[in-house]
Design a protein around this motif. Structure first.
Motif, PDB file in Angstrom:
ATOM      1  N   SER A 261      87.646  37.657  94.646  1.00 51.86           N
ATOM      2  CA  SER A 261      87.545  36.423  93.873  1.00 51.86           C
ATOM      3  C   SER A 261      86.124  36.164  93.403  1.00 51.86           C
ATOM      4  O   SER A 261      85.159  36.634  94.005  1.00 51.86           O
ATOM      5  N   THR A 262      86.033  35.406  92.327  1.00 56.77           N
ATOM      6  CA  THR A 262      84.762  34.935  91.806  1.00 56.77           C
ATOM      7  C   THR A 262      84.911  33.458  91.488  1.00 56.77           C
ATOM      8  O   THR A 262      85.800  33.086  90.708  1.00 56.77           O
ATOM      9  N   ILE A 263      84.110  32.635  92.109  1.00 54.47           N
ATOM     10  CA  ILE A 263      84.108  31.217  91.795  1.00 54.47           C
ATOM     11  C   ILE A 263      83.195  31.025  90.592  1.00 54.47           C
ATOM     12  O   ILE A 263      82.019  31.373  90.644  1.00 54.47           O
ATOM     13  N   GLU A 264      83.766  30.473  89.527  1.00 53.09           N
ATOM     14  CA  GLU A 264      82.996  30.241  88.310  1.00 53.09           C
ATOM     15  C   GLU A 264      82.320  28.878  88.326  1.00 53.09           C
ATOM     16  O   GLU A 264      81.200  28.733  87.849  1.00 53.09           O
ATOM     17  N   GLU A 265      83.014  27.885  88.868  1.00 53.35           N
ATOM     18  CA  GLU A 265      82.477  26.534  88.862  1.00 53.35           C
ATOM     19  C   GLU A 265      83.147  25.693  89.938  1.00 53.35           C
ATOM     20  O   GLU A 265      84.355  25.791  90.145  1.00 53.35           O
ATOM     21  N   ILE A 266      82.347  24.874  90.605  1.00 52.82           N
ATOM     22  CA  ILE A 266      82.861  23.867  91.534  1.00 52.82           C
ATOM     23  C   ILE A 266      82.318  22.530  91.062  1.00 52.82           C
ATOM     24  O   ILE A 266      81.104  22.363  90.914  1.00 52.82           O
ATOM     25  N   THR A 267      83.208  21.579  90.824  1.00 51.54           N
ATOM     26  CA  THR A 267      82.818  20.226  90.445  1.00 51.54           C
ATOM     27  C   THR A 267      83.306  19.285  91.531  1.00 51.54           C
ATOM     28  O   THR A 267      84.493  19.291  91.862  1.00 51.54           O
ATOM     29  N   VAL A 268      82.387  18.504  92.098  1.00 50.85           N
ATOM     30  CA  VAL A 268      82.723  17.574  93.166  1.00 50.85           C
ATOM     31  C   VAL A 268      82.617  16.151  92.619  1.00 50.85           C
ATOM     32  O   VAL A 268      81.634  15.809  91.954  1.00 50.85           O
ATOM     33  N   TYR A 269      83.618  15.331  92.902  1.00 53.64           N
ATOM     34  CA  TYR A 269      83.667  13.942  92.474  1.00 53.64           C
ATOM     35  C   TYR A 269      83.604  13.039  93.703  1.00 53.64           C
ATOM     36  O   TYR A 269      84.532  13.041  94.516  1.00 53.64           O
ATOM     37  N   ASP A 270      82.516  12.301  93.856  1.00 55.15           N
ATOM     38  CA  ASP A 270      82.345  11.337  94.952  1.00 55.15           C
ATOM     39  C   ASP A 270      82.590  11.932  96.344  1.00 55.15           C
ATOM     40  O   ASP A 270      83.048  11.241  97.243  1.00 55.15           O
ATOM     41  N   ASP A 271      82.340  13.182  96.534  1.00 48.06           N
ATOM     42  CA  ASP A 271      82.475  13.881  97.820  1.00 48.06           C
ATOM     43  C   ASP A 271      83.889  13.877  98.406  1.00 48.06           C
ATOM     44  O   ASP A 271      84.093  14.310  99.532  1.00 48.06           O
ATOM     45  N   THR A 272      84.889  13.391  97.654  1.00 49.53           N
ATOM     46  CA  THR A 272      86.256  13.362  98.180  1.00 49.53           C
ATOM     47  C   THR A 272      87.279  14.006  97.255  1.00 49.53           C
ATOM     48  O   THR A 272      88.447  14.105  97.611  1.00 49.53           O
ATOM     49  N   ALA A 273      86.852  14.423  96.084  1.00 49.79           N
ATOM     50  CA  ALA A 273      87.749  15.106  95.139  1.00 49.79           C
ATOM     51  C   ALA A 273      86.960  16.238  94.497  1.00 49.79           C
ATOM     52  O   ALA A 273      85.731  16.158  94.375  1.00 49.79           O
ATOM     53  N   ALA A 274      87.655  17.290  94.110  1.00 50.28           N
ATOM     54  CA  ALA A 274      86.950  18.441  93.544  1.00 50.28           C
ATOM     55  C   ALA A 274      87.867  19.249  92.649  1.00 50.28           C
ATOM     56  O   ALA A 274      89.095  19.172  92.735  1.00 50.28           O
ATOM     57  N   LYS A 275      87.212  20.028  91.803  1.00 45.88           N
ATOM     58  CA  LYS A 275      87.907  20.990  90.945  1.00 45.88           C
ATOM     59  C   LYS A 275      87.193  22.321  91.111  1.00 45.88           C
ATOM     60  O   LYS A 275      85.963  22.382  91.108  1.00 45.88           O
ATOM     61  N   ILE A 276      87.949  23.385  91.298  1.00 42.46           N
ATOM     62  CA  ILE A 276      87.396  24.728  91.419  1.00 42.46           C
ATOM     63  C   ILE A 276      87.995  25.575  90.305  1.00 42.46           C
ATOM     64  O   ILE A 276      89.220  25.629  90.146  1.00 42.46           O
ATOM     65  N   LEU A 277      87.128  26.234  89.541  1.00 42.86           N
ATOM     66  CA  LEU A 277      87.561  27.185  88.528  1.00 42.86           C
ATOM     67  C   LEU A 277      87.166  28.563  89.027  1.00 42.86           C
ATOM     68  O   LEU A 277      86.001  28.796  89.371  1.00 42.86           O
ATOM     69  N   MET A 278      88.132  29.471  89.124  1.00 47.03           N
ATOM     70  CA  MET A 278      87.845  30.791  89.677  1.00 47.03           C
ATOM     71  C   MET A 278      88.787  31.852  89.136  1.00 47.03           C
ATOM     72  O   MET A 278      89.814  31.543  88.543  1.00 47.03           O
ATOM     73  N   THR A 279      88.401  33.102  89.369  1.00 47.70           N
ATOM     74  CA  THR A 279      89.220  34.258  89.033  1.00 47.70           C
ATOM     75  C   THR A 279      89.559  34.980  90.324  1.00 47.70           C
ATOM     76  O   THR A 279      88.693  35.145  91.180  1.00 47.70           O
ATOM     77  N   ILE A 280      90.814  35.395  90.448  1.00 45.30           N
ATOM     78  CA  ILE A 280      91.251  36.145  91.630  1.00 45.30           C
ATOM     79  C   ILE A 280      91.933  37.423  91.167  1.00 45.30           C
ATOM     80  O   ILE A 280      92.868  37.382  90.368  1.00 45.30           O
ATOM     81  N   GLY A 281      91.451  38.544  91.666  1.00 45.42           N
ATOM     82  CA  GLY A 281      92.095  39.834  91.459  1.00 45.42           C
ATOM     83  C   GLY A 281      92.879  40.162  92.711  1.00 45.42           C
ATOM     84  O   GLY A 281      92.407  39.948  93.820  1.00 45.42           O
ATOM     85  N   MET A 282      94.085  40.658  92.537  1.00 42.49           N
ATOM     86  CA  MET A 282      94.953  40.919  93.678  1.00 42.49           C
ATOM     87  C   MET A 282      95.618  42.276  93.519  1.00 42.49           C
ATOM     88  O   MET A 282      96.092  42.614  92.440  1.00 42.49           O
ATOM     89  N   ALA A 283      95.630  43.045  94.589  1.00 43.27           N
ATOM     90  CA  ALA A 283      96.331  44.319  94.627  1.00 43.27           C
ATOM     91  C   ALA A 283      97.159  44.359  95.900  1.00 43.27           C
ATOM     92  O   ALA A 283      96.746  43.829  96.931  1.00 43.27           O
ATOM     93  N   GLY A 284      98.317  44.975  95.826  1.00 38.66           N
ATOM     94  CA  GLY A 284      99.165  45.058  97.002  1.00 38.66           C
ATOM     95  C   GLY A 284     100.013  46.311  96.987  1.00 38.66           C
ATOM     96  O   GLY A 284     100.339  46.848  95.929  1.00 38.66           O
TER      97      GLY A 284
END
Length: 152
Positions: A88-111
């Protein structure tokens, strides 16, 4: 199976591949990065209950999934896939008032699995909405799409 893969990726958060952080992370950001890492580890170990515990009971996404739906999809997916590898690569983390957040990321998966080819791989971009309930971050909603496609 493609829908199951997408749902699993939505819930499987974790092992961080980070480049060039210029400012020190805030306490909530550090907690969120740890939350992602814990989710990725749980997915690799196929720990369905641990993953579901990271999802808010009020989870709902635009595709009509609720927490129970995600748990059922994970159950089926983990039975079908023998070995899971995630990156995974986290592109951005946005925190709102320390109790809400948004994470934008990419995940590669192999199985690996028992199918014809015995192997599958996918990569998706995700936007996770989280809320800090008491001391723990919980996933409230998610949007995702294949790399290069619009998030839904």
């Amino acid at each position: 199976m493609n829908g199951l893969t997408r749902t699993l990726c939505t819930l499987t958060l974790g092992a961080l591949v980070l480049t060039g952080c210029s400012e020190p992370a805030s306490a909530p950001e550090e907690e969120l990065r740890a939350w992602v890492a814990a989710g990725m580890e749980a997915a690799k170990e196929k720990e369905r209950r641990r993953l579901v515990g990271m999802i808010s009971p009020s989870y709902a996404d635009a595709r009509g999934n609720e927490r129970g739906d995600i748990e059922n999809l994970l159950r089926v997916y983990f039975l079908r896939i023998n070995n899971i590898q995630l990156l995974s690569t986290i592109e951005e983390i946005t925190v709102y008032d320390d109790t809400a957040a948004k994470i934008l990321m990419t995940i590669g998966m192999a199985g690996t699995h028992d199918g014809v080819l015995g192997f599958s791989a996918d990569a998706y971009r995700f936007e996770f909405e989280l809320e800090k309930e008491s001391e723990d971050w919980q996933l409230l909603a998610a949007r995702w799409g294949e790399v290069g496609d619009e998030l839904q």
